[in-house]
Design a protein around this motif. Structure first.
Motif, PDB file in Angstrom:
ATOM      1  N   HIS A 615       0.835  -1.202   0.000  1.00 16.88           N
ATOM      2  CA  HIS A 615       0.000   0.000   0.000  1.00 16.88           C
ATOM      3  C   HIS A 615       0.869   1.252   0.000  1.00 16.88           C
ATOM      4  O   HIS A 615       1.766   1.400   0.837  1.00 16.88           O
ATOM      5  CB  HIS A 615      -0.948   0.012   1.208  1.00 16.88           C
ATOM      6  N   ALA A 616       0.600   2.127  -0.934  1.00 15.15           N
ATOM      7  CA  ALA A 616       1.465   3.296  -1.132  1.00 15.15           C
ATOM      8  C   ALA A 616       1.468   4.213   0.091  1.00 15.15           C
ATOM      9  O   ALA A 616       2.463   4.883   0.373  1.00 15.15           O
ATOM     10  CB  ALA A 616       1.007   4.068  -2.364  1.00 15.15           C
ATOM     11  N   LEU A 617       0.374   4.251   0.814  1.00 17.21           N
ATOM     12  CA  LEU A 617       0.287   5.168   1.951  1.00 17.21           C
ATOM     13  C   LEU A 617       0.734   4.525   3.259  1.00 17.21           C
ATOM     14  O   LEU A 617       1.364   5.179   4.096  1.00 17.21           O
ATOM     15  CB  LEU A 617      -1.164   5.664   2.114  1.00 17.21           C
ATOM     16  N   THR A 618       0.367   3.281   3.461  1.00 14.91           N
ATOM     17  CA  THR A 618       0.568   2.687   4.786  1.00 14.91           C
ATOM     18  C   THR A 618       1.657   1.616   4.840  1.00 14.91           C
ATOM     19  O   THR A 618       1.965   1.121   5.923  1.00 14.91           O
ATOM     20  CB  THR A 618      -0.754   2.083   5.294  1.00 14.91           C
ATOM     21  N   GLY A 619       2.206   1.257   3.698  1.00 20.28           N
ATOM     22  CA  GLY A 619       3.323   0.311   3.704  1.00 20.28           C
ATOM     23  C   GLY A 619       2.948  -1.112   4.066  1.00 20.28           C
ATOM     24  O   GLY A 619       3.826  -1.937   4.330  1.00 20.28           O
ATOM     25  N   GLU A 620       1.665  -1.428   4.103  1.00 18.42           N
ATOM     26  CA  GLU A 620       1.275  -2.822   4.358  1.00 18.42           C
ATOM     27  C   GLU A 620       1.634  -3.668   3.131  1.00 18.42           C
ATOM     28  O   GLU A 620       1.416  -3.233   2.004  1.00 18.42           O
ATOM     29  CB  GLU A 620      -0.230  -2.920   4.583  1.00 18.42           C
ATOM     30  N   THR A 739       8.363  -4.860   7.739  1.00 20.06           N
ATOM     31  CA  THR A 739       7.157  -4.340   8.395  1.00 20.06           C
ATOM     32  C   THR A 739       6.844  -2.952   7.849  1.00 20.06           C
ATOM     33  O   THR A 739       7.710  -2.306   7.246  1.00 20.06           O
ATOM     34  CB  THR A 739       7.386  -4.294   9.912  1.00 20.06           C
ATOM     35  N   PRO A 740       5.612  -2.463   8.051  1.00 18.66           N
ATOM     36  CA  PRO A 740       5.227  -1.167   7.459  1.00 18.66           C
ATOM     37  C   PRO A 740       6.164  -0.013   7.817  1.00 18.66           C
ATOM     38  O   PRO A 740       6.350   0.897   7.017  1.00 18.66           O
ATOM     39  CB  PRO A 740       3.816  -0.933   8.033  1.00 18.66           C
ATOM     40  N   ASP A 741       6.765  -0.056   9.032  1.00 10.88           N
ATOM     41  CA  ASP A 741       7.640   1.056   9.419  1.00 10.88           C
ATOM     42  C   ASP A 741       8.817   1.212   8.459  1.00 10.88           C
ATOM     43  O   ASP A 741       9.379   2.297   8.349  1.00 10.88           O
ATOM     44  CB  ASP A 741       8.154   0.857  10.856  1.00 10.88           C
ATOM     45  N   LYS A 742       9.191   0.123   7.757  1.00 13.52           N
ATOM     46  CA  LYS A 742      10.332   0.213   6.850  1.00 13.52           C
ATOM     47  C   LYS A 742       9.930   0.676   5.461  1.00 13.52           C
ATOM     48  O   LYS A 742      10.783   0.913   4.612  1.00 13.52           O
ATOM     49  CB  LYS A 742      11.022  -1.147   6.758  1.00 13.52           C
ATOM     50  N   LEU A 743       8.641   0.788   5.219  1.00  7.87           N
ATOM     51  CA  LEU A 743       8.192   1.141   3.864  1.00  7.87           C
ATOM     52  C   LEU A 743       7.430   2.460   3.802  1.00  7.87           C
ATOM     53  O   LEU A 743       7.256   3.031   2.743  1.00  7.87           O
ATOM     54  CB  LEU A 743       7.287   0.022   3.312  1.00  7.87           C
ATOM     55  N   VAL A 744       6.945   2.913   4.964  1.00  8.51           N
ATOM     56  CA  VAL A 744       6.059   4.085   4.933  1.00  8.51           C
ATOM     57  C   VAL A 744       6.829   5.346   4.531  1.00  8.51           C
ATOM     58  O   VAL A 744       8.024   5.459   4.798  1.00  8.51           O
ATOM     59  CB  VAL A 744       5.365   4.259   6.298  1.00  8.51           C
TER      60      VAL A 744
ATOM     61  N   LEU B 230     -10.273   2.311   9.872  1.00  6.74           N
ATOM     62  CA  LEU B 230      -9.165   1.741   9.104  1.00  6.74           C
ATOM     63  C   LEU B 230      -8.044   1.373  10.067  1.00  6.74           C
ATOM     64  O   LEU B 230      -7.633   2.181  10.899  1.00  6.74           O
ATOM     65  CB  LEU B 230      -8.665   2.768   8.080  1.00  6.74           C
ATOM     66  N   LYS B 231      -7.574   0.151   9.917  1.00 11.39           N
ATOM     67  CA  LYS B 231      -6.594  -0.369  10.875  1.00 11.39           C
ATOM     68  C   LYS B 231      -5.364  -0.873  10.129  1.00 11.39           C
ATOM     69  O   LYS B 231      -5.476  -1.736   9.259  1.00 11.39           O
ATOM     70  CB  LYS B 231      -7.254  -1.518  11.655  1.00 11.39           C
ATOM     71  N   VAL B 232      -4.197  -0.339  10.460  1.00 10.48           N
ATOM     72  CA  VAL B 232      -2.953  -0.766   9.819  1.00 10.48           C
ATOM     73  C   VAL B 232      -2.142  -1.548  10.840  1.00 10.48           C
ATOM     74  O   VAL B 232      -1.926  -1.083  11.960  1.00 10.48           O
ATOM     75  CB  VAL B 232      -2.135   0.442   9.318  1.00 10.48           C
ATOM     76  N   ARG B 233      -1.701  -2.740  10.453  1.00  8.40           N
ATOM     77  CA  ARG B 233      -1.008  -3.595  11.410  1.00  8.40           C
ATOM     78  C   ARG B 233       0.052  -4.438  10.715  1.00  8.40           C
ATOM     79  O   ARG B 233       0.136  -4.432   9.497  1.00  8.40           O
ATOM     80  CB  ARG B 233      -2.009  -4.467  12.153  1.00  8.40           C
ATOM     81  N   GLU B 234       0.796  -5.195  11.502  1.00  8.58           N
ATOM     82  CA  GLU B 234       1.943  -5.921  10.944  1.00  8.58           C
ATOM     83  C   GLU B 234       1.560  -7.237  10.287  1.00  8.58           C
ATOM     84  O   GLU B 234       2.401  -7.903   9.706  1.00  8.58           O
ATOM     85  CB  GLU B 234       3.008  -6.130  12.029  1.00  8.58           C
ATOM     86  N   ARG B 235       0.326  -7.640  10.424  1.00  6.22           N
ATOM     87  CA  ARG B 235      -0.171  -8.742   9.606  1.00  6.22           C
ATOM     88  C   ARG B 235      -1.631  -8.468   9.297  1.00  6.22           C
ATOM     89  O   ARG B 235      -2.218  -7.529   9.826  1.00  6.22           O
ATOM     90  CB  ARG B 235       0.045 -10.103  10.273  1.00  6.22           C
ATOM     91  N   VAL B 311       4.403   8.781  13.038  1.00  5.66           N
ATOM     92  CA  VAL B 311       3.917  10.127  12.727  1.00  5.66           C
ATOM     93  C   VAL B 311       3.387  10.130  11.296  1.00  5.66           C
ATOM     94  O   VAL B 311       2.254  10.543  11.032  1.00  5.66           O
ATOM     95  CB  VAL B 311       5.047  11.175  12.897  1.00  5.66           C
ATOM     96  N   GLU B 312       4.206   9.624  10.388  1.00  9.83           N
ATOM     97  CA  GLU B 312       3.773   9.610   8.999  1.00  9.83           C
ATOM     98  C   GLU B 312       2.716   8.534   8.759  1.00  9.83           C
ATOM     99  O   GLU B 312       1.735   8.745   8.041  1.00  9.83           O
ATOM    100  CB  GLU B 312       4.977   9.388   8.075  1.00  9.83           C
ATOM    101  N   LEU B 313       2.914   7.375   9.400  1.00 11.03           N
ATOM    102  CA  LEU B 313       1.957   6.286   9.192  1.00 11.03           C
ATOM    103  C   LEU B 313       0.557   6.696   9.646  1.00 11.03           C
ATOM    104  O   LEU B 313      -0.434   6.432   8.966  1.00 11.03           O
ATOM    105  CB  LEU B 313       2.414   5.031   9.936  1.00 11.03           C
ATOM    106  N   ALA B 314       0.483   7.341  10.797  1.00 12.18           N
ATOM    107  CA  ALA B 314      -0.835   7.750  11.302  1.00 12.18           C
ATOM    108  C   ALA B 314      -1.475   8.783  10.378  1.00 12.18           C
ATOM    109  O   ALA B 314      -2.678   8.735  10.113  1.00 12.18           O
ATOM    110  CB  ALA B 314      -0.690   8.309  12.716  1.00 12.18           C
ATOM    111  N   GLN B 315      -0.658   9.703   9.886  1.00 13.40           N
ATOM    112  CA  GLN B 315      -1.208  10.707   8.958  1.00 13.40           C
ATOM    113  C   GLN B 315      -1.733  10.033   7.697  1.00 13.40           C
ATOM    114  O   GLN B 315      -2.833  10.333   7.227  1.00 13.40           O
ATOM    115  CB  GLN B 315      -0.129  11.729   8.584  1.00 13.40           C
ATOM    116  N   ASN B 316      -0.936   9.096   7.166  1.00 16.17           N
ATOM    117  CA  ASN B 316      -1.354   8.423   5.935  1.00 16.17           C
ATOM    118  C   ASN B 316      -2.591   7.556   6.169  1.00 16.17           C
ATOM    119  O   ASN B 316      -3.451   7.441   5.294  1.00 16.17           O
ATOM    120  CB  ASN B 316      -0.206   7.561   5.398  1.00 16.17           C
ATOM    121  N   THR B 317      -2.645   6.949   7.355  1.00 14.92           N
ATOM    122  CA  THR B 317      -3.814   6.130   7.682  1.00 14.92           C
ATOM    123  C   THR B 317      -5.055   7.006   7.734  1.00 14.92           C
ATOM    124  O   THR B 317      -6.113   6.642   7.213  1.00 14.92           O
ATOM    125  CB  THR B 317      -3.584   5.431   9.043  1.00 14.92           C
TER     126      THR B 317
END
Lengths: 744, 326
Positions: A615-620, A739-744, B230-235, B311-317
């Motif tokens: 995902h371009a925004l969230t890195g999932e 993980t998403p932190d490495k792609l966001v 909307l929920k973003v998670r590691e799986r 910070v960025e992830l939450a904004q994008n979410t």
């Protein structure tokens, strides 16, 4: 079925499937013995130092408690006496932890006491009451710091030809002076096996010198040997039963402190002790895939011929025992490179000892190698598959001898077709579906097609069935099913007339289930035993029916309760042959692979193709498609083999995208200690995995032509996904998991 | 795990009466948080008071909005047609949480009171100000990649509420009905229910000793009907949020009339962002507006080394969630 339908290559349902899904299959923690007691281990809360005091009074006085055992009162275990292999003698490679032997703490959550009580709840409650005081010493659990003192494993020091020794062909580090080169570092964090069934054992001293263990183990013979030695008993006084094993992935290939502890507990109380680790203890009291740092330097010509590779690796081990694995093996033989250097080192930390985890070192190494191949292809603006094909090895460049068989090229072609490789764009970040970036990646795996020695017995029973026995285990792949098929074809009997029993040390000996070697090894022994049985039956028939005296054993058939010859030339009822007890019993040893082993290099090969969406925004990252192709020789059972490939691929998804154990180095203690923190893939993370087998026999490995699939199912999956993520996003992640932190 | 006694309370009065006598006793409904903590020896109540027989049930329309009994199960509420129609974000927050087995067990009241997943809190071998006040917070210089960046303090950076439901409830102005030991009821907006850690991270909410959550009431609104979680998670499933957003917009002719925004996974409590709502209200429903709202929501963020990405992830979410409902 018709009697001449081939079982080998079919999709026979698991012979124990019904027992497993109905709960009738008994696992090691499910044995109920008279007077059974329950053991719970107390772990240390520091990583290094000494226990200065241990207050067990409250636990001792708690209801139902039978014993609280620690270094203060543990009985003398004969095998725990000084061996000269102590960690203070670093050249020896060390030795396993001796539980309750001394006051020394070598890792966090090291077992320091065992509480035995009449119920699990009471044992658990009392374990909580044990209070320890420590004298702390400065510990080191950080790999970056530990790597500064990295050392050559003692096995390599002793033997320069060891696979752990430095390897060189051509010029050392030749990539450094090349024009077109890459040089990158790759990191794999500590990962844990976490099979569904946690490690458990029920230890029972049936007599002061006779020990029975219902134990989760991948090797009944190895476990018997370890504990016979530990208690100075003749091997046949120790019985190990592991009929069913609920997954293991390598972590039951060694004996661990909790097993010793349960045996001590049973000795002290005079009653059987059942001990099952908690999920939290699975992080510390059994092994794990070691944290590994790697560096690859690679150079190539502009037209995509590799000129040099240097691959270095430092793996984590414990302070008291060296653990090594073949992290660099694939690099030495997979691609044509005139100059090649590998260096393998260990870093000793104040942690418990690692152990092989599915795909073991090769899975770790292939993440670095196959990522580097993708990086080099990108630098050269070449399709990564084309780049691999230009450097394809037609014979083993490490040993300079032919492959026994190699059909990797066929795997590339089929996998590319199945995943839709033609959709892949050379330029990363090109394909998009809404906010999802799409990418394709590939990763190659290989593992030695090993065949050891094994014994199998075969007996014709009065009811016309054949009973085969072997001490091998089945940790999940369906060993009993595959062996039934091999026996059915060799004997010409339908599978329901065969019974294959395994998982007991009292059965004919075989090695542990590991290293993709069981079908290669035990399968051959089953075939040999079945042929020997036919020959025995022929001999038994010969006195009464002379036609059998001159018949070949291959021509003898077991048909409708009779021993027969082709065209019904002769026919003897089984009852006639079974007049003497044990007459129709053979016990056969099949030797390890012999001369061919030195003439050919034998490997299974796999290639995995991944289609991912990021995902371009969230890195999932979502793995949308995974195609696994294997050159694994003859496939005995298409269904269980595909099942194993899929399981291995899902393990690879975990490795690529989520598995990551975190130690807080200040405390030397895991912060991740349950499934909420330590993520493994769930159903929603696993796409339908497409599996393709070349299914070409390799008769240099054995007469069945099998090569093994357990490891190659995982090796190469993580880099396929990482490479696909790069193709989707242009971001290269060199430290797993992605993980998403490495792609966001 | 300690020895404990068990009582099934027939009435709220009986339940609160037990706690009055034995303040260390604990309420149990679904048990999905409590039993975990008892097994880890983090809580050792001498007695459990089972609330499942209390009449805190029902999902019904009232003049104040939709009233949900605190003992209702997550799965029941998440799948209830009134919730699905009127509060899609609440339904989604419930159904994206945990696993089906847990959702079938866990109660709404228990969910609102679930405890942090901070690894230091969950292991008594570590110091933790929340567990042992004054012992220190190892997470600040340790593993905090999934801990909070908003509302944190020098004492604690935990996402004290790691779940989803309360994030949606905070966005849509839900009000809790509480009942104390004297049988007196009071109403507390969920945005005022949780306490920021400050110097007392052991105090997580305004509940008095023994006070019970009776019900949750969510007022209906146009922005609630047009909402999402909307929920973003590691799986893909069965994991806590790295970042989540509950948003609702009432958009007419391209202009946002009212907006509701709350973030999960990033705050020391479920994080209602009135700053983001201010930016959105009256503005055109465009990406530029959403980006500005997201920036406003995270303005006060205090990230550390390993959770800076949030910070960025939450904004994008948040932007992605707003795009979905716009």
């Amino acid at each position: 079925m018709k009697p001449n339908d081939k079982q080998i290559g079919s999709s026979l349902n698991r012979v124990d499937g019904r027992l497993k899904v109905t709960g009738a299959a008994k696992y090691s923690a499910e044995y109920e013995l008279p007077n059974l007691t329950y053991g719970v281990l107390v772990g240390s809360t520091i990583a290094k130092g000494r226990i200065t005091s241990l207050d067990t009074k409250a636990a001792q006085n708690a209801p139902g408690v039978l014993a609280v055992i620690s270094h203060l009162n543990s009985p003398k275990v004969p095998g725990f006496q000084p061996t000269g292999k102590e960690p203070s003698q670093p050249q020896t490679g060390g030795e396993p932890l001796k539980v309750f032997f001394d006051d020394k703490i070598r890792f966090n959550d090291q077992p320091i006491a065992l509480v035995v009580a009449d119920t699990l709840q009471r044992a658990r409650h009392a374990a909580r009451l044990v209070q320890a005081q420590y004298a702390r010493e400065t510990h080191q659990t950080n790999m970056v710091a530990g790597a500064k003192d990295a050392f050559l494993p003692s096995s390599a020091k002793k033997n320069p030809k060891s696979p752990m020794a430095d390897y060189q062909r051509g010029q050392p580090d030749a990539y450094q002076t090349a024009a077109l080169k890459i040089e990158q570092e790759y990191v794999i964090p500590t990962e844990h096996h976490h099979p569904m069934e946690m490690q458990s054992i029920t230890a029972h001293w049936e007599a002061p010198d006779r020990l029975t263990l219902y134990d989760k183990t991948q090797g009944t013979i190895g476990t018997r040997r370890d504990f016979a030695k530990e208690w100075n008993l003749p091997e046949d006084h120790v019985k190990v039963i592991a009929t069913y094993v609920g997954g293991a992935f390598g972590n039951a290939l060694h004996s661990w402190p909790h097993e010793s502890a349960a045996i001590i507990g049973a000795k002290v109380t005079g009653r059987p002790v059942k001990l099952m680790l908690t999920r939290e203890q699975m992080f510390t009291m059994v092994g794990y895939r070691p944290y590994t740092w790697q560096k690859i330097g690679m150079s190539a010509t502009a037209d995509g011929r590799i000129t040099a590779i240097t691959h270095e690796s430092i793996g984590q081990t414990s302070s008291y025992q060296e653990f090594t694995e073949s992290t660099l093996q694939q690099t030495r033989m997979m691609y044509q490179s005139p100059n090649l250097t590998t260096r393998y080192r260990l870093a000793a930390l104040d942690v418990s000892t690692p152990i092989w985890m599915r795909g073991p070192g090769e899975a770790t190494g292939s993440f670095a190698l196959e990522s580097a191949m993708d990086e080099m292809a990108h630098l050269l603006k070449l399709d990564p598959m084309e780049f691999r094909l230009r450097n394809y090895t037609e014979q083993d460049p490490e040993k300079n001898r032919p492959w026994s068989t190699k059909f990797l090229r066929e795997c590339y072609a089929k996998g590319a077709e199945l995943v839709g490789w033609n959709k892949r764009q050379l330029q990363p970040g090109t394909l998009r579906e809404g906010d999802w970036l799409l990418g394709y990646g590939m990763g190659v795996g290989t593992f030695g097609a090993n065949r050891g020695a094994a014994h199998v017995s075969a007996r014709l029973q009065p009811d016309g069935t054949v009973l085969l026995q072997c001490a091998t285990t089945d940790i999940g792949p369906g060993t009993g099913t595959a062996m039934t098929q091999i026996a059915a074809d060799t004997l010409g009997l339908p599978p329901e007339r065969i019974r294959f029993e395994l998982g007991q040390s009292g059965f004919p000996q075989a090695g542990s289930q590991g290293g993709s070697s069981t079908v290669n090894t035990v399968g051959q022994a089953v075939q040999d035993a079945c042929l020997a049985l036919k020959d025995r039956l022929r001999e038994l028939a010969a006195p009464g029916t002379p036609a059998f005296a001159t018949a070949k054993k291959e021509d003898v058939a077991l048909t409708d309760g009779h021993l027969t010859l082709p065209g019904n030339a002769a026919r003897v009822p089984f009852a006639t042959l079974l007049q003497q007890p044990d007459a129709a019993l053979v016990n056969v040893e099949s030797k390890a692979n012999g001369a061919d082993k030195d003439k050919f290099s034998m490997y299974s090969f796999s290639v995995h193709f991944a289609e991912v969406a990021v995902h371009a925004l969230t890195g999932e990252v979502r793995v949308r498609k995974l195609v696994s192709c294997a050159d694994a020789g003859t496939i005995i059972n298409l269904k269980t083999a595909a099942n194993q490939m899929k399981g291995g691929a899902v393990g690879g998804i975990g490795m690529a995208l989520m598995e990551h154990a975190v130690i807080d180095d200040r405390y030397g203690r895991y912060v991740t200690k349950d499934f909420a923190d330590y993520h493994v893939p769930v159903q929603a993370d696993a796409p339908a995995v497409e599996v393709f087998f070349v299914n070409q026999p390799d008769y240099h490995v054995n007469q069945l032509g099998t090569k093994g699939i357990g490891e190659i199912a995982t090796i190469g999956v993580a880099p396929a996904i990482a490479n696909a993520v790069f193709n989707a996003t242009g971001k290269r992640v060199r430290e797993l998991p992605i993980t998403p932190d490495k792609l966001v | 795990m300690n020895d404990f006694s068990y009582t099934q309370a027939a009435s709220a009065k009986e339940a609160t009466g037990i706690i009055k006598e034995k303040p260390q006793a604990a309420y149990i409904a679904g048990g999905t948080t409590l039993l975990d903590m008892m097994k880890a020896n983090l809580l050792e109540p001498p007695q459990l008071v089972d609330l499942n027989q209390l009449p805190f049930k029902g999902i019904e329309q009232t003049s104040d909005g939709l009233r949900i009994g605190a003992i209702e199960r997550m799965s029941t509420v998440g799948e209830h047609p009134l919730v699905v129609q009127q509060f899609p974000a609440v339904s989604q927050a419930l159904l994206l949480a945990a696993s089906p087995q847990l959702r079938n067990m866990a109660s709404i009241g228990g969910n609102i009171l679930q405890r942090t997943r901070c690894g230091y809190f969950r292991d008594a071998a570590f110091p933790c100000n929340k567990r042992v006040p004054g012992s220190g917070c190892p997470a600040i210089a340790g593993d905090h990649h999934n801990l909070a960046i908003l509302g944190v303090s020098d004492s604690c950076i935990a996402t004290a509420y790691p779940g989803d439901l309360s994030v949606a409830l905070a966005a849509f102005d839900a009000v809790l009905t509480l009942e104390n030991q004297k049988g007196k009821q009071r109403r507390v907006p969920i945005t005022e229910f949780y306490l920021l850690p400050g110097k007392t991270p052991q105090r997580e909410n305004v509940l008095e000793s023994g006070e019970l959550i009776v019900a949750v009431t969510i007022p209906g609104a146009a922005h609630a009907r047009r909402s999402t979680y909307l929920k973003v998670r590691e799986r893909s499933s069965y994991a806590y949020a790295l970042a989540s957003a509950a948003v609702g917009l009432d958009v007419q002719n391209g202009t946002i009339r009212t907006a509701r925004v709350a973030l999960g996974g990033v705050g020391a409590q479920p994080w209602r962002s009135r700053e983001a709502e201010k930016v959105l209200t009256g503005a055109p429903a465009t990406e530029a507006t959403f980006l500005a709202a997201a920036a406003a929501a995270l303005q006060g963020a205090q990230p550390l080394e390993h959770n800076r990405f949030k910070v960025e992830l939450a904004q994008n979410t948040l932007v992605r969630a707003l795009q979905q409902v716009a």
